[in-house]
Enzyme design. Structure first.
Site, PDB file in Angstrom:
ATOM      1  N   TRP A   1       0.826  -1.223   0.000  1.00 40.41           N
ATOM      2  CA  TRP A   1       0.000   0.000   0.000  1.00 40.41           C
ATOM      3  C   TRP A   1       0.859   1.272   0.000  1.00 40.41           C
ATOM      4  CZ3 TRP A   1      -4.984   1.929   0.185  1.00 40.41           C
ATOM      5  CH2 TRP A   1      -5.131   3.222   0.704  1.00 40.41           C
TER       6      TRP A   1
ATOM      7  N   ASN B   1       0.062   5.707   0.115  1.00 39.40           N
ATOM      8  CA  ASN B   1      -0.864   6.827  -0.038  1.00 39.40           C
ATOM      9  C   ASN B   1      -0.105   8.135  -0.167  1.00 39.40           C
ATOM     10  OD1 ASN B   1      -0.979   5.869   2.924  1.00 39.40           O
ATOM     11  ND2 ASN B   1      -2.028   7.805   3.202  1.00 39.40           N
ATOM     12  N   ASP B   2      -0.216   9.066   0.761  1.00 39.06           N
ATOM     13  CA  ASP B   2       0.239  10.440   0.518  1.00 39.06           C
ATOM     14  C   ASP B   2       1.707  10.555   0.086  1.00 39.06           C
ATOM     15  OD1 ASP B   2      -2.099  10.495   1.966  1.00 39.06           O
ATOM     16  OD2 ASP B   2      -1.273  11.584   3.655  1.00 39.06           O
TER      17      ASP B   2
ATOM     18  N   GLN C   1       3.698   7.641   2.146  1.00 45.59           N
ATOM     19  CA  GLN C   1       3.041   6.830   3.163  1.00 45.59           C
ATOM     20  C   GLN C   1       2.981   5.391   2.647  1.00 45.59           C
ATOM     21  OE1 GLN C   1       1.082   8.025   6.455  1.00 45.59           O
ATOM     22  NE2 GLN C   1       3.171   8.674   6.057  1.00 45.59           N
TER      23      GLN C   1
ATOM     24  N   TRP D   1      -4.374   0.195   3.694  1.00 43.41           N
ATOM     25  CA  TRP D   1      -3.962   1.181   4.708  1.00 43.41           C
ATOM     26  C   TRP D   1      -4.177   0.557   6.067  1.00 43.41           C
ATOM     27  CZ3 TRP D   1      -6.189   4.326   8.620  1.00 43.41           C
ATOM     28  CH2 TRP D   1      -5.443   5.450   8.966  1.00 43.41           C
TER      29      TRP D   1
ATOM     30  N   TRP E   1       3.163   9.149  10.164  1.00 37.14           N
ATOM     31  CA  TRP E   1       2.207   9.704   9.210  1.00 37.14           C
ATOM     32  C   TRP E   1       2.830  10.858   8.423  1.00 37.14           C
ATOM     33  CZ3 TRP E   1      -3.629   9.658  10.908  1.00 37.14           C
ATOM     34  CH2 TRP E   1      -4.000   8.328  11.160  1.00 37.14           C
TER      35      TRP E   1
ATOM     36  N   ASP F   1       0.228  16.445   9.861  1.00 34.89           N
ATOM     37  CA  ASP F   1       0.670  16.769   8.505  1.00 34.89           C
ATOM     38  C   ASP F   1       1.431  18.095   8.405  1.00 34.89           C
ATOM     39  OD1 ASP F   1      -0.722  14.465   7.999  1.00 34.89           O
ATOM     40  OD2 ASP F   1      -2.482  15.482   7.177  1.00 34.89           O
TER      41      ASP F   1
HETATM   42  N1  DQQ Z   1      -2.906  10.314   5.421  1.00 37.99           N
HETATM   43  C1  DQQ Z   1      -3.805  11.418   5.627  1.00 37.99           C
HETATM   44  C2  DQQ Z   1      -2.998  12.323   6.470  1.00 37.99           C
HETATM   45  C3  DQQ Z   1      -2.267  11.403   7.371  1.00 37.99           C
HETATM   46  C4  DQQ Z   1      -1.929  10.276   6.467  1.00 37.99           C
HETATM   47  C5  DQQ Z   1      -4.238  12.023   4.335  1.00 37.99           C
HETATM   48  C6  DQQ Z   1      -1.956   8.934   7.125  1.00 37.99           C
HETATM   49  O1  DQQ Z   1      -3.781  13.243   7.190  1.00 37.99           O
HETATM   50  O2  DQQ Z   1      -1.122  11.983   7.958  1.00 37.99           O
HETATM   51  O3  DQQ Z   1      -4.464  11.071   3.353  1.00 37.99           O
HETATM   52  O4  DQQ Z   1      -1.626   7.937   6.194  1.00 37.99           O
END
Ligand code: DQQ
Length: 584
Positions: free
Chosen positions: A50, A52-53, A69, A77, A114, A179
């Site tokens: 996986w 993500n960000d 991420q 996730w 994160w 973040d």
């Molecule tokens: N993904 C969110 C963020 C966080 C992260 C946004 C966690 O707020 O820090 O997609 O994977």
């Protein structure tokens, strides 16, 4: 030198070039082989699992670093398992995977590392600020530094024991503080960062200031707050030029500079932005379009498709600002597990402000041209009303398509019901590619099966509105896949151009197996979609221009390039020692 084009090698530090080139995986020519289950050929993906960000992109000592991420344990996730994956590149196209930069190992990030950002400090040391989910499952902000700055790949990162540098504030719930943005220096010599939080139920973008990057103090007044929007995430505040498309370092301010505030809204899972004026004396951000109000959901959309949590960085190598964004899957978790991976990044985009002072322009970085192989083109041709024209001679699954449509007359434009102005997405749903119109729908049909049972349409439609014209851009996924459990909403937005004056409109679409990433009117409107055609595994993917309006339409120019497969985090060869450590 299998695995990395020589042109890229010339542009990259030698050791990095060797690292990427050491992959024995051949550089594939476009074909259906090796791209099972929608795996992309030139969009950023880890070898498995996986992602993500995008986190902490930076250009440091001649090398691009990209963090993301990452769940090293699976394709979904997982709240407690997030790490920072880490890859390096010489050209933002070909990537070599390194070990994770950050894993949850210490009390201040025991339950996850994160999202966050990287800042290059004066003297050249990079610093990462990230959100740790601590042993109490509360969100705190932590610092990390490279263990050894003379390692050109910055492989190992140290998390000092004095973390967290910003503990959870008393007025913020433990799960709503995260973040940190890239830091910028105010003219008073203090660093600032933006952090997302919910303060007394209000979605807030907090500003913290610091003289030494270690001790941070919160401003009493947030940079932005919105009672209506729910939690916002991943703030990005960056300067843009008033005139021209070069980028600025994140700390730039003063005459000739405007700022863009981008926020990701959890409720809608969309990124929004607003151009404004940021005053570093008061840390205030004044919206260029105050009529859109504080509710971020009324701001401009970064992309009308399926992207989230975008993050930009200043690329000092090419003096430009480059943006990344996460394009999640649109099929089911069961599909993710079966594939063993989930999530791609959009192709890196250069961003700048349009001369209207309100719109961001986004465009694939020029390095994509290093992947171009075969080209086919059309010049000054017509597409009759109700007609399709197939573009043959290139593989339609890995392509860069540029087309300029010419509209001979606007006389047949449909009248716009003003209610539709509020919901272009719904309008795209009601008036999809198969619904005949006056001027349009016209555009591209991509990833099509030979019988057109499966296809994705990217198109424009022109409406008449109070003696003026409005252009709608849509991506229609209705027929994109015959598979069950695929999310196929309509995507679309209005394009701010004067079609009466120009009588032409441009469309560029990047096709990469499961990604259809489109840029309308020179990047004023972007729509990124994920597609899962069933036929893709067994037959060719066809490409067409189409016109479903009532009059013939001109195509002044069309160019399609087949794109080669980039070397992106290849695992499975015998030579790539950094990749090998990530094998199961
Ligand atoms: N993904 C969110 C963020 C966080 C992260 C946004 C966690 O707020 O820090 O997609 O994977």
């Amino acid at each position: 030198m299998a695995g990395l084009p020589l042109a890229a090698c010339a542009a990259v530090a030698f050791h990095l070039c060797l690292l990427a080139a050491s992959s024995s995986t051949p550089r594939l020519t476009p074909s259906s082989e090796g791209r099972h289950g929608g795996r992309t050929a030139y969009h950023f993906q880890p070898a498995k699992n996986w992602q993500n960000d995008p986190n902490g992109p930076m250009y440091y000592n001649g090398i691009y670093h990209f963090f993301y991420q990452y769940n090293p344990h699976g394709a979904l996730w997982d709240i407690g398992s997030l790490s920072w994956g880490h890859s390096v590149s010489g050209d933002l196209v070909n990537w070599a995977a390194l070990d994770n930069a950050l894993d949850p190992t210490v009390p201040f990030d025991a339950n996850g590392c994160w999202s966050g950002s990287a800042t290059i400090l004066p003297g050249g040391t990079p610093a990462i600020l990230y959100t740790g989910i601590d042993a109490k499952k509360e969100q705190v902000q932590n610092l990390a530094f490279p263990k050894n700055t003379s390692d050109p790949l910055l492989r190992e990162w140290d998390k000092p024991s004095y973390n967290p540098v910003i503990p959870l504030p008393v007025d913020v719930p433990g799960d709503k503080f995260r973040d940190p943005s890239t830091a910028w220096l105010g003219r008073d010599g203090l660093w600032r960062i933006a952090v997302s939080a919910e303060v007394s139920g209000v979605a807030s973008t907090l500003i913290y200031r610091s003289a030494d990057f270690l001790r941070w103090e919160r401003n009493a007044v947030p940079l932005h707050s919105s009672r209506a929007a729910g939690m916002v995430e991943c703030p990005d505040l960056f300067p843009v030029k008033e005139h021209g498309n070069d980028g600025f370092d994140t700390s730039a301010n003063g005459p000739g500079v405007r700022h863009v505030l981008k926020l990701s809204v959890m409720d809608t899972f969309q990124d929004y932005y607003m151009v404004g004026r940021y005053d570093d004396a008061t840390d205030a951000f004044v919206l260029e379009e105050p009529e859109r109000g504080d509710d971020v959901r009324n701001w401009r959309r970064l992309d009308y498709g399926h992207v989230y949590a975008s993050k930009s960085f200043f690329d000092a190598r090419k003096n430009r600002r480059v943006l990344w964004a996460w394009a999640n899957e649109s099929d089911s978790q069961a599909d993710d597990i079966a594939r063993g991976w989930s999530g791609v990044q959009t192709f890196p985009r250069k961003v700048w402000m349009d001369k209207d002072g309100k719109t961001l322009r986004q465009w694939p970085i020029e390095e994509i041209e290093t992947l171009r192989t075969k080209r086919v083109g059309l010049q000054r041709t017509e597409v009759n009303a109700g007609a399709l024209k197939e573009i043959v001679g290139v593989a339609g699954s890995q392509a860069d398509v540029k087309v300029v449509f010419k509209i001979p007359s606007l006389a047949e434009a449909e009248t716009l019901d003003p209610n539709w102005l509020l919901d272009p997405q719904k309008l795209c749903g009601e008036k999809g590619a198969s619904v005949q119109g006056g001027i349009g729908p016209f555009g591209l049909i991509v990833m099509a099966s030979g019988d057109l049972q499966e296809h994705t349409a990217v198109f424009f439609r022109v409406f008449k509105h109070h003696e003026k014209y409005k252009v709608l851009m849509c991506t229609d996924l209705t027929r994109s896949s015959t598979r069950a459990r695929v999310y196929k909403p309509p995507y679309g937005g209005f394009v701010d151009i004067d079609i009466e004056e120009h009588r032409s409109i441009k469309l560029r679409t990047l096709i990469d197996h499961s990604v259809v990433e489109s840029f309308g009117a020179g990047g004023r409107v972007c729509i990124t979609a994920r597609v899962y055609p069933e036929h893709a595994a067994t037959s060719n993917r066809h490409l067409f221009v189409f016109n479903n309006g009532t009059d013939a339409l001109g195509v002044s120019k069309l160019e399609v390039w087949e794109l080669a497969t980039a070397t992106v985090n290849i695992v499975g060869d015998g030579d790539c020692k950094y990749c090998r450590r990530r094998r199961p």
